[in-house]
Design a protein around this motif. Structure first.
Motif, short mmCIF file in Angstrom:
data_model
loop_
_atom_site.label_atom_id
_atom_site.label_comp_id
_atom_site.label_asym_id
_atom_site.label_seq_id
_atom_site.Cartn_x
_atom_site.Cartn_y
_atom_site.Cartn_z
N CYS A 108 -2.82 14.75 7.34
CA CYS A 108 -2.55 13.62 6.44
C CYS A 108 -1.82 14.09 5.18
N VAL A 109 -2.22 15.23 4.65
CA VAL A 109 -1.50 15.80 3.50
C VAL A 109 -0.06 16.09 3.89
N ALA A 110 0.15 16.59 5.10
CA ALA A 110 1.51 16.86 5.57
C ALA A 110 2.36 15.59 5.58
N VAL A 111 1.76 14.46 5.99
CA VAL A 111 2.50 13.20 6.00
C VAL A 111 2.95 12.83 4.60
N PHE A 112 2.05 12.94 3.62
CA PHE A 112 2.41 12.60 2.24
C PHE A 112 3.48 13.54 1.70
N VAL A 113 3.31 14.84 1.91
CA VAL A 113 4.23 15.82 1.35
C VAL A 113 5.62 15.68 1.97
N VAL A 114 5.69 15.59 3.29
CA VAL A 114 6.98 15.47 3.96
C VAL A 114 7.65 14.14 3.60
N SER A 115 6.85 13.07 3.49
CA SER A 115 7.41 11.77 3.09
C SER A 115 8.02 11.85 1.70
N ARG A 116 7.32 12.49 0.78
CA ARG A 116 7.87 12.64 -0.58
C ARG A 116 9.11 13.53 -0.57
N TRP A 117 9.07 14.57 0.22
CA TRP A 117 10.19 15.51 0.34
C TRP A 117 11.44 14.79 0.85
N GLU A 118 11.26 13.83 1.74
CA GLU A 118 12.37 13.12 2.35
C GLU A 118 12.70 11.83 1.60
N GLY A 119 11.94 11.48 0.57
CA GLY A 119 12.16 10.21 -0.12
C GLY A 119 11.65 9.01 0.64
N ALA A 120 10.65 9.23 1.49
CA ALA A 120 10.11 8.15 2.32
C ALA A 120 8.71 7.75 1.88
N LEU A 121 8.37 8.00 0.60
CA LEU A 121 7.04 7.70 0.08
C LEU A 121 7.15 6.79 -1.14
N ASP A 122 6.46 5.66 -1.09
CA ASP A 122 6.34 4.77 -2.25
C ASP A 122 5.16 5.26 -3.08
N THR A 123 5.44 6.15 -4.03
CA THR A 123 4.38 6.80 -4.79
C THR A 123 3.56 5.80 -5.60
N ALA A 124 4.21 4.81 -6.19
CA ALA A 124 3.50 3.83 -7.00
C ALA A 124 2.49 3.05 -6.15
N ARG A 125 2.93 2.64 -4.97
CA ARG A 125 2.00 1.93 -4.08
C ARG A 125 0.88 2.85 -3.62
N ALA A 126 1.22 4.12 -3.30
CA ALA A 126 0.20 5.06 -2.84
C ALA A 126 -0.90 5.22 -3.88
N LYS A 127 -0.52 5.33 -5.15
CA LYS A 127 -1.52 5.50 -6.21
C LYS A 127 -2.40 4.26 -6.33
N LYS A 128 -1.81 3.08 -6.18
CA LYS A 128 -2.61 1.86 -6.27
C LYS A 128 -3.57 1.74 -5.09
N VAL A 129 -3.09 2.08 -3.89
CA VAL A 129 -3.96 2.00 -2.70
C VAL A 129 -5.10 3.00 -2.79
N LEU A 130 -4.79 4.26 -3.13
CA LEU A 130 -5.84 5.28 -3.21
C LEU A 130 -6.77 5.02 -4.38
N GLY A 131 -6.29 4.33 -5.42
CA GLY A 131 -7.14 4.00 -6.55
C GLY A 131 -7.98 2.76 -6.34
N GLY A 132 -7.81 2.10 -5.19
CA GLY A 132 -8.60 0.91 -4.89
C GLY A 132 -8.03 -0.38 -5.44
N GLU A 133 -6.83 -0.36 -6.06
CA GLU A 133 -6.24 -1.58 -6.60
C GLU A 133 -5.70 -2.48 -5.49
N ILE A 134 -5.29 -1.88 -4.38
CA ILE A 134 -4.83 -2.64 -3.21
C ILE A 134 -5.78 -2.33 -2.06
N ALA A 135 -6.41 -3.35 -1.53
CA ALA A 135 -7.39 -3.15 -0.47
C ALA A 135 -6.69 -2.95 0.88
N PHE A 136 -7.33 -2.17 1.73
CA PHE A 136 -6.80 -1.95 3.09
C PHE A 136 -7.02 -3.20 3.93
#
Length: 496
Positions: free
Chosen positions: A404-432
Motif C-alpha cells: 500500500c505504501v508502494a501505491v502511494f509513493v509510486v502514484s506521487r512519483w508519477e503525479g497520479a496522487l491527489d494528495t489533498a484528497r488523500a489527507k482528508k480521507v486518511l484524516g476522517g474528513e471524507i468517509a469511505f
C-alpha cells in the motif's frame, strides 16, 4: 424533553451490527478461546476460513482486469502506464533489499539461534519435503515465462495475477489504439462489470467474521501456543524487525508524500484485522483497491502497483527469510562470514520474487539459500516448521502495508496522487463509501435529472444556460454526443 441516551447493551449491539471491525475483532477473540479450550472443535471449523478465501480469490482476477483496463483507457496514456510499472519495480527492489539487510543486522545483533546446539542429523528432512510437496522455486527465466499467458481463459482459471495483468495491458492498449468510434460499448461494459465484481465482494465481506473465527480457531487448536516458549526469541526478533521496518516505511511515506502511515492503518483497520485473522493478504485486496482509489490514487496506479506487489514486494517474507537463515545457521553452530551473508542477500533477492503462489515457498527459498552457501545442512530448514504459522501475522501485515505504501509513493512519483484528497480521507474528513452501491444510485439520480433537459436540447443545464460539452456523461449509445477517454481514430496517439 431531553433526548434519551441508549443503554450500554444497545450501543454495543448497534456497534456489532454496523462495524465490520468490531465483528472481526469479536470473531478473533472467540476463535482463540475455542481453539484453546476445544482444539478438536477448532480444527473442525477450518473450512469456514478456507471457503471465504476461495470466494475472495475467485473475484481477484476479474477485478484486477477491470481496474487496469479502465485505468489505462481513462488515463489515455500507455507510456505513463509503462513508467508506473518501471517505477514500481524500482521501489519494490529497494524496499525488499532494505528488509533483507535490516533482518540480517537484527539477526546478528540478537542471535535468536545462539546456544541451541542442534544436531542436524537429528532433524527429519523429509518433513520439509512434505511441507513443500517436493516442489522447487522457478528459475528467473521460468518465472518470467510463466508470467506470460498461454491461454486467455487459463490466466483467469489459474488466478495468475501477473498473467491477468499482461492481458489487461494488452486489452487497454488495444482500446486506446482502436479509439472510441470503433468500440463504443466496450469500456462502459467493462466499467459495469467492475461494479458487479465490487458488489459481489461486498456480499462476500459479510462473511468475514465467520472466516476469521474458523481460521483462528484452527490455528490455535492445531498448533497451540507451545511454539511461543520454544521459539520465543526468534518470534520476538522477527516481529521487532517488522515493526522497525514499518517505522522506516512510515518515515519514507511521510517524506515522499506527506501522508501518515498510522492514519492509513486506522483507515484500513477492518482490512488489516481481516488479513491477520485469515493469515492471507489476498482476502483484502479488493477492499484495499477500493480504499486506495478513494484515498486519491489514480486507477491505473492502483491496478498495476498493488497486484504486482503481491508477487514482487514481499517485505515481510524477506524479513522472515533473512532472520530465519541466520537462526538456522546459529542453531547448528555455523558462523556465517560477511561474504556469506552478502550471498544470502543476493540469493534471497532473486528467490523471494518467485515465491508467490508456490506451496511452502519460504522453505524452498531457505533450502535454496542453504544450498548456495554450502555450509548449512539442508535438513536444518526443518527447524522452522514449528514456528512458520506463528510468523503469518508478521508477514501478512508487513507485506500488505509495504504494498500500500508502494501505491502511494509510486502514484506521487508519477503525479497520479491527489494528495489533498488523500489527507482528508486518511484524516476522517471524507468517509469511505463502498463502490458497489454508490455508482448505481448516482446513475439513477443523474438519469432523473437529465430526462427533463432532453426536451430543451442536449446542451442545456438546469438553469437554462449553455452546458459545456465536456460535462456530459459518457454513454456507449451516443458516442458523438460526449467526449471519450479513448482516441477517436485508430491512428491517434495516446494523450501525454
Amino acid at each position: 424533553m431531553p433526548q434519551s441516551v441508549p443503554s450500554l447493551p444497545r450501543r454495543v449491539a448497534r456497534t456489532l451490527r454496523t462495524s465490520l471491525f468490531a465483528q472481526v475483532a469479536c470473531a478473533l477473540v472467540i476463535g482463540v478461546l475455542v481453539g484453546r479450550l476445544w482444539p478438536h472443535a477448532g480444527t473442525a471449523v477450518q473450512p469456514l476460513g478456507d471457503g471465504f478465501v476461495r470466494l475472495i480469490k475467485a473475484m481477484i482476477a476479474p477485478l484486477v482486469f477491470c481496474v487496469v483496463v479502465v485505468g489505462i483507457t481513462k488515463a489515455g496514456d500507455l507510456k505513463a502506464f509503462g513508467r508506473i510499472g518501471l517505477k514500481a519495480l524500482i521501489w519494490f527492489e529497494v524496499a525488499t533489499t532494505v528488509a533483507l539487510v535490516v533482518g540480517l543486522l537484527a539477526g546478528n545483533l540478537a542471535g535468536p539461534g545462539v546456544g541451541m546446539n542442534v544436531d542436524p542429523d537429528s532433524l527429519d528432512a523429509s518433513a520439509v519435503d512434505e511441507k513443500t510437496g517436493g516442489g522447487e522455486l522457478p528459475s528467473t527465466s521460468e518465472f518470467l515465462l510463466h508470467s506470460l499467458p498461454d491461454s486467455a481463459v487459463g490466466a483467469f482459471a489459474e488466478n495468475s495475477l501477473l498473467q491477468v495483468l499482461v492481458l489487461s495491458c494488452l486489452v487497454g492498449a488495444a482500446l486506446l489504439h482502436l479509439g472510441h468510434t470503433k468500440v463504443p460499448a466496450i469500456l462502459p461494459a467493462i466499467e459495469q462489470a467492475q461494479e458487479v465484481v465490487f458488489a459481489i465482494v461486498g456480499f462476500i465481506m459479510k462473511l468475514a467474521p465467520l472466516a476469521v473465527f474458523g481460521a483462528t480457531a484452527h490455528l490455535v487448536g492445531e498448533y497451540g501456543l507451545g511454539a511461543l516458549s520454544t521459539y520465543g526469541k526468534l518470534i520476538g526478533v522477527c516481529y521487532a524487525v517488522a515493526l522497525l521496518f514499518l517505522v522506516l516505511l512510515g518515515l519514507a511515506l511521510k517524506a515522499l508524500t506527506g501522508l501518515s502511515l498510522w492514519k492509513f492503518v486506522r483507515y484500513t483497520r477492518e482490512e488489516m484485522l481481516l488479513a491477520l485473522g485469515t493469515a492471507s493478504s489476498e482476502t483484502v485486496m479488493p477492499r484495499m483497491m477500493q480504499k486506495l482509489r478513494q484515498a486519491g490514487c489514480r486507477d491505473d496506479a492502483v491496478g498495476l502497483v498493488l497486484p504486482t506487489g503481491y508477487s514482487f514486494n514481499l517485505d515481510g517474507a524477506s524479513i522472515y527469510l533473512s532472520v530465519g537463515t541466520l537462526f538456522i545457521a546459529q542453531a547448528v553452530g555455523v558462523d556465517l562470514t560477511i561474504g556469506q551473508q552478502i550471498t544470502v542477500v543476493l540469493v534471497l533477492m532473486l528467490t523471494s520474487k518467485g515465491m508467490a503462489g508456490v506451496p511452502g515457498s519460504a522453505f524452498l527459498a531457505l533450502s535454496a539459500t542453504a544450498s548456495a552457501l554450502g555450509v548449512i545442512p539442508a535438513g536444518a530448514v526443518a527447524l522452522l516448521l514449528g514456528v512458520d504459522r506463528i510468523m503469518d501475522a508478521m508477514r501478512v501485515a508487513t507485506n500488505l502495508l509495504g504494498n500500500c505504501v508502494a501505491v502511494f509513493v509510486v502514484s506521487r512519483w508519477e503525479g497520479a496522487l491527489d494528495t489533498a484528497r488523500a489527507k482528508k480521507v486518511l484524516g476522517g474528513e471524507i468517509a469511505f463509501v463502498p463502490e458497489q452501491a454508490e455508482p448505481t444510485e448516482h446513475a439513477a439520480r443523474q438519469g432523473r435529472q437529465e430526462r427533463p433537459e432532453q426536451a430543451d436540447g442536449p446542451g442545456r443545464a438546469d438553469d437554462g444556460t449553455a452546458e459545456p460539452a465536456a460535462s456530459k456523461p459518457l454513454t456507449g449509445a451516443t458516442p458523438s454526443a460526449s467526449p471519450s477517454p479513448l482516441p477517436d481514430a485508430p491512428s491517434s496517439t495516446a494523450r501525454e
